[in-house]
Design an enzyme around this catalytic site. Sequence first.
Site, PDB file in Angstrom:
ATOM      1  N   GLU A 105     -25.055  29.257  -8.767  1.00 55.45           N
ATOM      2  CA  GLU A 105     -25.842  28.994  -7.831  1.00 55.45           C
ATOM      3  C   GLU A 105     -27.349  28.984  -8.456  1.00 55.45           C
ATOM      4  OE1 GLU A 105     -25.628  31.590  -4.270  1.00 55.45           O
ATOM      5  OE2 GLU A 105     -23.492  31.911  -4.898  1.00 55.45           O
ATOM      6  N   LYS A 145     -29.374  23.399  -7.405  1.00 54.64           N
ATOM      7  CA  LYS A 145     -28.226  23.448  -8.069  1.00 54.64           C
ATOM      8  C   LYS A 145     -28.273  22.209  -9.068  1.00 54.64           C
ATOM      9  CE  LYS A 145     -25.538  25.923  -4.754  1.00 54.64           C
ATOM     10  NZ  LYS A 145     -24.155  25.764  -3.884  1.00 54.64           N
ATOM     11  N   ARG A 151     -33.715  14.700  -0.629  1.00 53.52           N
ATOM     12  CA  ARG A 151     -32.573  15.051   0.087  1.00 53.52           C
ATOM     13  C   ARG A 151     -32.228  16.504   0.063  1.00 53.52           C
ATOM     14  NH1 ARG A 151     -29.446  10.921  -2.901  1.00 53.52           N
ATOM     15  NH2 ARG A 151     -28.448  12.566  -4.015  1.00 53.52           N
ATOM     16  N   ASN A 204     -22.306  30.395  -2.052  1.00 54.83           N
ATOM     17  CA  ASN A 204     -21.512  31.284  -1.386  1.00 54.83           C
ATOM     18  C   ASN A 204     -21.779  32.790  -1.445  1.00 54.83           C
ATOM     19  OD1 ASN A 204     -19.298  31.060   0.545  1.00 54.83           O
ATOM     20  ND2 ASN A 204     -17.670  31.830  -0.875  1.00 54.83           N
ATOM     21  N   ARG A 230     -15.458  27.100   2.457  1.00 58.56           N
ATOM     22  CA  ARG A 230     -15.459  28.043   1.479  1.00 58.56           C
ATOM     23  C   ARG A 230     -15.244  29.622   2.096  1.00 58.56           C
ATOM     24  NH1 ARG A 230     -18.701  27.155  -3.209  1.00 58.56           N
ATOM     25  NH2 ARG A 230     -17.760  29.148  -3.946  1.00 58.56           N
TER      26      ARG A 230
END
Length: 269
Positions: free
Chosen positions: A3, A52, A125, A166, A258
Site C-alpha cells: 500500500e 502505489k 488517472r 485492502n 479482494r
Amino acid sequence: MPEGHTLFRLAREQAALFAGRPVHVTSPQGRFASGAALLDGRVVDEITSYGKHLFACFGADTLHVHLGLYGTYTTGLGDPPTPRGALRMRWTAEGPDGGGVWTDLRGATACDVLTQPEVDAILDRLGPDPLRTRRGGPLSYARVGHSRTAVGALLMDQSVLAGVGNVYRAEILYRHGISPFRPGRDVGAEEWQALWDDLVVLLRAGVRLGRIVTTNPADRSRRSGAVRREDAHYVYRRTGLPCRICGTEVRTAEMVGRNLYWCPVCQAT
C-alpha cells in the site's frame, strides 16, 4: 499488494542510496533489456512515489514501477549476489559512504521507461494521495458523493484516491463505523472528510513504523510496549474472531476481487 506507505518508504530509502549518482542498470532476466540499456550509466535525479506507483527520474526519461501483487525490491550493500531466477532489473552504484550498493526488482506488474507526458497520463488517472496532500478530501469526495457504488469498492479505486489497499480499506471503514456496502452517495461530506483526515494520520504512521497499525492502545490485549501482530488491526484478517469493541464475530466477503472484513454491528450503517 503493497500500500501507499510502503512505496513512500521505498522511494525515500532508494533516493538516499541512489539519487544524484550514476547507476549501472541491467536486466538479468532480459525482459527489461531495452529499458536498462537506455538508463545504464545515467544519473538518477530523484525517486518519488505517488499512491502505489514508483518513479525514478533520469533526466527526460522516467522509470515507472508498479509492484502489483508479487513485485518486490531487495537492496543491499557491497557486491550484489549472483543473479538467479526471474530478476527483472538490477541497479548497482557507489553508495553514499563510498562502498557499493545494489537493488533488485522481481515480479513487478509494470517496469518501463516513460516520457514526461506518459508519466503525467498516469498521474492524471489517479486520485489524491493522502501522503502527498492534506487537501484531497474534497477532491476525492467529488467522485464518492455522487456514486451508487459501495464505499468499500470506491476505497479500492485508485482514481478516487491513491495508495489505499485492502488493509487500510477494512480498517478505516471500521474506525468510522461505516458499512462497506453503503453507497458512496450516502456517505456525508463531513463523514468522508473525517475518514480522509484519519487516512492521512494512519498512512503517515505506516511510513514511520514500516507497518500498518490501526488500533488504539485501549483496544489491544497488551496496552503498552511494541504492538504485537495480533493487536495491530480491528477487522483485517480477523474472520470469526470477536470484534474488539462489541464482541460480534468479524465477517468476510469478496468485494472487487479482494477479501473484505467488517463488523456487522459496529458497521451496521
